[in-house]
Scaffold this motif. Structure first.
Motif, PDB file in Angstrom:
ATOM      1  N   SER A  80     -16.358 -13.887 -22.788  1.00  0.00           N
ATOM      2  CA  SER A  80     -15.107 -13.475 -23.443  1.00  0.00           C
ATOM      3  C   SER A  80     -14.200 -14.678 -23.652  1.00  0.00           C
ATOM      4  N   ILE A  81     -13.626 -14.742 -24.860  1.00  0.00           N
ATOM      5  CA  ILE A  81     -12.911 -15.925 -25.342  1.00  0.00           C
ATOM      6  C   ILE A  81     -11.567 -15.486 -25.934  1.00  0.00           C
ATOM      7  N   LEU A  82     -10.607 -16.407 -25.989  1.00  0.00           N
ATOM      8  CA  LEU A  82      -9.302 -16.136 -26.572  1.00  0.00           C
ATOM      9  C   LEU A  82      -9.263 -16.633 -28.014  1.00  0.00           C
ATOM     10  N   THR A  83      -8.813 -15.781 -28.931  1.00  0.00           N
ATOM     11  CA  THR A  83      -8.649 -16.208 -30.321  1.00  0.00           C
ATOM     12  C   THR A  83      -7.196 -16.040 -30.748  1.00  0.00           C
ATOM     13  N   GLY A  84      -6.755 -16.944 -31.615  1.00  0.00           N
ATOM     14  CA  GLY A  84      -5.394 -16.853 -32.136  1.00  0.00           C
ATOM     15  C   GLY A  84      -5.306 -16.106 -33.448  1.00  0.00           C
ATOM     16  N   ASN A  85      -6.470 -15.720 -34.006  1.00  0.00           N
ATOM     17  CA  ASN A  85      -6.460 -15.042 -35.297  1.00  0.00           C
ATOM     18  C   ASN A  85      -7.727 -14.219 -35.433  1.00  0.00           C
ATOM     19  N   ALA A  86      -7.622 -12.911 -35.197  1.00  0.00           N
ATOM     20  CA  ALA A  86      -8.805 -12.046 -35.202  1.00  0.00           C
ATOM     21  C   ALA A  86      -9.481 -12.006 -36.564  1.00  0.00           C
TER      22      ALA A  86
ATOM     23  N   ASN B 290      -4.196  -4.761 -21.759  1.00  0.00           N
ATOM     24  CA  ASN B 290      -3.021  -4.961 -22.624  1.00  0.00           C
ATOM     25  C   ASN B 290      -3.339  -4.312 -23.966  1.00  0.00           C
ATOM     26  N   THR B 291      -3.114  -3.028 -24.059  1.00  0.00           N
ATOM     27  CA  THR B 291      -3.587  -2.261 -25.215  1.00  0.00           C
ATOM     28  C   THR B 291      -2.850  -2.568 -26.512  1.00  0.00           C
ATOM     29  N   SER B 292      -1.902  -3.507 -26.480  1.00  0.00           N
ATOM     30  CA  SER B 292      -1.237  -3.908 -27.725  1.00  0.00           C
ATOM     31  C   SER B 292      -2.019  -4.981 -28.465  1.00  0.00           C
ATOM     32  N   SER B 293      -3.162  -5.410 -27.910  1.00  0.00           N
ATOM     33  CA  SER B 293      -3.966  -6.422 -28.594  1.00  0.00           C
ATOM     34  C   SER B 293      -5.409  -5.952 -28.732  1.00  0.00           C
ATOM     35  N   TYR B 294      -6.079  -6.483 -29.734  1.00  0.00           N
ATOM     36  CA  TYR B 294      -7.452  -6.100 -30.021  1.00  0.00           C
ATOM     37  C   TYR B 294      -8.440  -6.835 -29.114  1.00  0.00           C
ATOM     38  N   HIS B 295      -9.600  -6.218 -28.938  1.00  0.00           N
ATOM     39  CA  HIS B 295     -10.732  -6.848 -28.268  1.00  0.00           C
ATOM     40  C   HIS B 295     -11.945  -6.606 -29.161  1.00  0.00           C
ATOM     41  N   LEU B 296     -12.498  -7.685 -29.703  1.00  0.00           N
ATOM     42  CA  LEU B 296     -13.624  -7.601 -30.623  1.00  0.00           C
ATOM     43  C   LEU B 296     -14.894  -8.080 -29.935  1.00  0.00           C
TER      44      LEU B 296
ATOM     45  N   THR C 286     -17.325 -11.949 -26.981  1.00  0.00           N
ATOM     46  CA  THR C 286     -16.175 -11.101 -27.231  1.00  0.00           C
ATOM     47  C   THR C 286     -14.897 -11.928 -27.313  1.00  0.00           C
ATOM     48  N   PHE C 287     -13.896 -11.367 -27.983  1.00  0.00           N
ATOM     49  CA  PHE C 287     -12.656 -12.109 -28.211  1.00  0.00           C
ATOM     50  C   PHE C 287     -11.426 -11.220 -28.009  1.00  0.00           C
ATOM     51  N   PHE C 288     -10.466 -11.755 -27.251  1.00  0.00           N
ATOM     52  CA  PHE C 288      -9.148 -11.152 -27.121  1.00  0.00           C
ATOM     53  C   PHE C 288      -8.253 -11.758 -28.196  1.00  0.00           C
ATOM     54  N   ASP C 289      -7.650 -10.916 -29.017  1.00  0.00           N
ATOM     55  CA  ASP C 289      -6.788 -11.379 -30.105  1.00  0.00           C
ATOM     56  C   ASP C 289      -5.384 -11.618 -29.574  1.00  0.00           C
ATOM     57  N   MET C 290      -4.941 -12.890 -29.581  1.00  0.00           N
ATOM     58  CA  MET C 290      -3.634 -13.263 -29.050  1.00  0.00           C
ATOM     59  C   MET C 290      -2.975 -14.251 -30.015  1.00  0.00           C
ATOM     60  N   PRO C 291      -2.322 -13.732 -31.073  1.00  0.00           N
ATOM     61  CA  PRO C 291      -1.815 -14.598 -32.144  1.00  0.00           C
ATOM     62  C   PRO C 291      -0.792 -15.645 -31.706  1.00  0.00           C
ATOM     63  N   SER C 292      -0.119 -15.450 -30.588  1.00  0.00           N
ATOM     64  CA  SER C 292       0.928 -16.397 -30.172  1.00  0.00           C
ATOM     65  C   SER C 292       0.387 -17.556 -29.340  1.00  0.00           C
ATOM     66  N   LEU C 293      -0.908 -17.620 -29.132  1.00  0.00           N
ATOM     67  CA  LEU C 293      -1.486 -18.652 -28.271  1.00  0.00           C
ATOM     68  C   LEU C 293      -1.296 -20.046 -28.848  1.00  0.00           C
ATOM     69  N   GLY C 294      -1.031 -21.004 -27.964  1.00  0.00           N
ATOM     70  CA  GLY C 294      -1.036 -22.407 -28.334  1.00  0.00           C
ATOM     71  C   GLY C 294      -2.443 -22.978 -28.240  1.00  0.00           C
ATOM     72  N   ARG C 295      -2.547 -24.294 -28.364  1.00  0.00           N
ATOM     73  CA  ARG C 295      -3.856 -24.941 -28.324  1.00  0.00           C
ATOM     74  C   ARG C 295      -4.362 -25.018 -26.885  1.00  0.00           C
ATOM     75  N   THR C 296      -5.666 -25.238 -26.746  1.00  0.00           N
ATOM     76  CA  THR C 296      -6.286 -25.464 -25.442  1.00  0.00           C
ATOM     77  C   THR C 296      -6.295 -26.959 -25.140  1.00  0.00           C
TER      78      THR C 296
END
Length: 323
Positions: free
Chosen positions: A10-16, A40-46, A60-70
């Motif tokens: 499972s990975i974090l994405t900034g743009n689903a 956190n049901t306000s965000s998607y999991h693909l 799999t990816f957690f959609d978190m549009p406000s994330l900064g860079r790694t």
């Protein structure tokens, strides 16, 4: 009882939307589940996988549009990999990535396998690994509804790379607690550092390996877009899940206890280098609430969230994915 191999990563994405475009249109994987982050049901999991959404094929990816860079570093899962059938497939992928203007490394050996490394839209380190008839955990079923020839399609998860300051504490958990065995090593690709150690479980092979990189020169990772959140390992059924829950609890490792995800049962814990591991059952799987032929086509919610569907859908941002 042994863990069977890798279950999912499972990975974090900034743009689903761009993430979906990359993993389905570029890499040709199947979207097998569009759901929400249950914590956190306000965000998607693909979830992307093989044609049947089999365990061991899912990224799999957690959609978190406000994330900064790694900011890369230790205490991290620094890369994940995806299996293809052969070295010929890697040459196909070199041509495809170049045609799509996606930068990549040369084909090179890792753990005596031919591999091809590149980065996805968010900067996640992804490595294609050629099976070339190797024995071990069986590959998945290629998805044939793309422009990628079936013989070159992605057929499952390959090894994950853990990057740590000191290897021994992680090795102790992998071998003494989780039952992994040391199966080899290969030179560090980063320079004059200790060899990368290879550990396997179950039937072994690319779908059952963890690679451990020691990098005392690096700072701690600061996660963001493209950061790998956790890796999950396969348990065949709920009966064996009870055994592993007890084993992890008796090991003294802080853990979540049993977590009901509906599509699988899960248990989470951090090994001594603070990398998050999950143990997940193969059952009941992603076809528990959707027909196999229409996986991923609608927002799927587990039964315990279904009564809140209206509320959940109201707080989700619009997500237009062209299947």
């Amino acid at each position: 009882m042994k863990l069977l191999g890798l279950h999912h990563v499972s990975i974090l994405t900034g743009n689903a939307e761009k993430n979906f475009e990359f993993y389905t249109k570029v890499l040709g994987m199947r979207l097998v589940k569009k759901t929400v982050n249950q914590d956190n049901t306000s965000s998607y999991h693909l979830f992307y996988g093989d044609a049947e959404g089999n365990p061991g094929s899912e990224i799999t990816f957690f959609d978190m549009p406000s994330l900064g860079r790694t900011y890369p570093g230790v205490r991290s899962i620094s890369s994940t990999s995806l299996r293809v059938k052969s070295t010929d497939s890697l040459h196909y992928w070199v041509e495809r990535l170049e045609r799509l203007n996606i930068a990549h490394e040369d084909i090179m050996k890792r753990a005596n396998r031919d591999t091809l490394a590149f980065r996805d839209y968010d900067g996640t380190n992804v490595i294609l690994v050629a099976d070339n008839g190797e024995e071990g955990v069986a590959a998945g079923v290629p998805w044939d509804k793309t422009d990628i020839p079936v013989e070159h399609a992605i057929i499952g998860l390959g090894p994950v790379m853990l990057t740590v300051t000191a290897a021994e504490p992680t090795i102790k958990v992998l071998t003494d607690v989780m039952g992994f065995r040391h199966v080899g090593s290969y030179p560090s690709l980063a320079g004059d550092f200790p060899a990368i150690e290879v550990f396997a479980t179950g039937e072994g092979g690319a779908g059952a390996e963890v690679h451990l990189e020691t990098r005392p020169d690096l700072p701690k990772e600061r996660p963001g877009r493209g950061s790998i959140h956790h890796v999950a390992f396969r348990i065949p059924n709920e009966e064996e899940f009870k055994y592993w829950t007890k084993r992890i609890q008796e090991s003294g490792l802080m853990n979540s206890g049993e977590v009901e995800r509906y599509y699988f049962k899960a248990l989470y814990f951090r090994e001594p280098n603070h990398i998050l591991f999950e143990l997940s059952t193969d059952t009941p799987g992603f076809a528990a609430d959707e027909p196999l032929e229409s996986l991923g086509e609608r927002l799927a919610l587990p039964p315990f969230l279904e009564p809140k569907r209206e509320q959940i859908e109201a707080q989700l941002r619009p997500l237009d994915l062209e299947l």
